[in-house]
Scaffold this active site. Sequence first.
Site, PDB file in Angstrom:
ATOM      1  N   HIS A 137      34.559   9.794  -6.666  1.00 21.13           N
ATOM      2  CA  HIS A 137      34.890  11.141  -6.187  1.00 21.13           C
ATOM      3  C   HIS A 137      33.959  12.172  -6.838  1.00 21.13           C
ATOM      4  O   HIS A 137      33.371  13.019  -6.146  1.00 21.13           O
ATOM      5  CB  HIS A 137      36.357  11.429  -6.522  1.00 21.13           C
ATOM      6  CG  HIS A 137      36.827  12.815  -6.195  1.00 21.13           C
ATOM      7  ND1 HIS A 137      37.670  13.089  -5.130  1.00 21.13           N
ATOM      8  CD2 HIS A 137      36.598  14.006  -6.793  1.00 21.13           C
ATOM      9  CE1 HIS A 137      37.921  14.382  -5.096  1.00 21.13           C
ATOM     10  NE2 HIS A 137      37.279  14.961  -6.093  1.00 21.13           N
ATOM     11  N   GLU A 138      33.821  12.092  -8.153  1.00 23.70           N
ATOM     12  CA  GLU A 138      32.978  13.062  -8.857  1.00 23.70           C
ATOM     13  C   GLU A 138      31.496  12.852  -8.551  1.00 23.70           C
ATOM     14  O   GLU A 138      30.739  13.817  -8.432  1.00 23.70           O
ATOM     15  CB  GLU A 138      33.233  12.985 -10.362  1.00 23.70           C
ATOM     16  CG  GLU A 138      34.666  13.302 -10.783  1.00 23.70           C
ATOM     17  CD  GLU A 138      35.172  14.642 -10.263  1.00 23.70           C
ATOM     18  OE1 GLU A 138      34.347  15.559 -10.073  1.00 23.70           O
ATOM     19  OE2 GLU A 138      36.391  14.783 -10.055  1.00 23.70           O
ATOM     20  N   HIS A 141      30.805  14.644  -5.409  1.00 22.77           N
ATOM     21  CA  HIS A 141      30.567  16.077  -5.629  1.00 22.77           C
ATOM     22  C   HIS A 141      29.129  16.335  -6.063  1.00 22.77           C
ATOM     23  O   HIS A 141      28.471  17.254  -5.571  1.00 22.77           O
ATOM     24  CB  HIS A 141      31.520  16.604  -6.706  1.00 22.77           C
ATOM     25  CG  HIS A 141      32.896  16.930  -6.220  1.00 22.77           C
ATOM     26  ND1 HIS A 141      33.135  17.609  -5.044  1.00 22.77           N
ATOM     27  CD2 HIS A 141      34.122  16.696  -6.777  1.00 22.77           C
ATOM     28  CE1 HIS A 141      34.451  17.777  -4.895  1.00 22.77           C
ATOM     29  NE2 HIS A 141      35.067  17.219  -5.923  1.00 22.77           N
ATOM     30  N   GLU A 188      36.797  18.839  -1.309  1.00 22.49           N
ATOM     31  CA  GLU A 188      37.614  17.843  -2.008  1.00 22.49           C
ATOM     32  C   GLU A 188      37.918  16.659  -1.085  1.00 22.49           C
ATOM     33  O   GLU A 188      37.946  15.502  -1.534  1.00 22.49           O
ATOM     34  CB  GLU A 188      38.918  18.480  -2.495  1.00 22.49           C
ATOM     35  CG  GLU A 188      38.760  19.337  -3.730  1.00 22.49           C
ATOM     36  CD  GLU A 188      38.277  18.534  -4.925  1.00 22.49           C
ATOM     37  OE1 GLU A 188      38.775  17.425  -5.150  1.00 22.49           O
ATOM     38  OE2 GLU A 188      37.380  19.024  -5.640  1.00 22.49           O
TER      39      GLU A 188
END
Length: 359
Positions: A137-138, A141, A188
């Site tokens: 997930h990060e 980003h 997100e």
Amino acid sequence: MTTEDDSRPVRRRVTLTGISSRAWEHPADKGALSALRELRGFDDVVKTFFGMWNERGFRLMFLAGGIRVDHRQYPRVYQRFTEAAAALDVPDLPELYVTQDPRINGQAIGLDRPFIALTTGAVEKLDDDELRALLGHELGHVRSGHAVYKTIMTILTNWAANLSWLPVGAIALRGIIAAMLEWWRKAELSADRAGLLAGQDPAASLRLLMKLAGGGDLSQIDTAAFLEQAAEYEGGGDLRDSIHKIGLTAWNSHPVPVARAAELRKWIDSGEYGRILGGDYPHRDGDGDASVSEDVKAAAKAYREDFTTSQDPLVTLVRRFGGGAADLAGSAAGKAYNWANDAARRGRGDNGGEGTPDA
């Protein structure tokens, strides 16, 4: 220390060679990013703006107050990190830190050298598969460039708080922040997809969201029941609940966990996740040929589809009595398209253009 659950089969993850971040970006996120990337010189302006707050200071704060992860420090976390990066074909690992905080959380920070920070709560409460999804997930980003714009949003939010005594200036600034928060909530959702592609375990990604909602103990929590919660949140209640939901989300940077779970499930059910694992995805070497107009058209379409399929009582009422109000759902994205297209033409120095998105 949490270890891999021996009762679960070992999954062989597919390496998504050369995958572009466009593969996992939500249409509304992708449209906004494409518009920003198309503006020549915009990144330089952002770097100058962000430089006023000294990126090195942020990194030093974590270097001084956290643990930098590598094969010697938090080796379990480092191993999951390398696995997530390998699946997303990220050749250069960002720096990774662990900081003391009992809550499950992670963040991507920085501009020239983005880095990632996890909390001790995430390290202690997530199993290996869930941790891999969070790290993916990060990384999502970082690969999408979200850290840059989130930093600007954070600075603007601080400004709004400091300028609250100036009614006119604060109102204008809050309007900008509200628009950026709406974009970040979609960002997100993009990162949730990246986390799923990194771990390639839908059950683990859903467990991660369940733990974000209810803590680290899932022994008394059921995935099906959690998704039922999501369905009730999306369409249950009456108009009063709809108003409350607006208040819950309008000034939040993250969608609520049940909504994120529902969105991720819809993306899986759409077949897009399976197509990507099968090798059907955009590649980084084609990013330069991506069309800003097509991306913003897709954003407008996504908003229209959300409007026309939503079971929310307020949206249902507007749809019933609005006399074609469904078209309004994409109007804001359509205006964004026109702005982005005009800006792109000015940047290229030409007068040509494409048509606006379908109503």
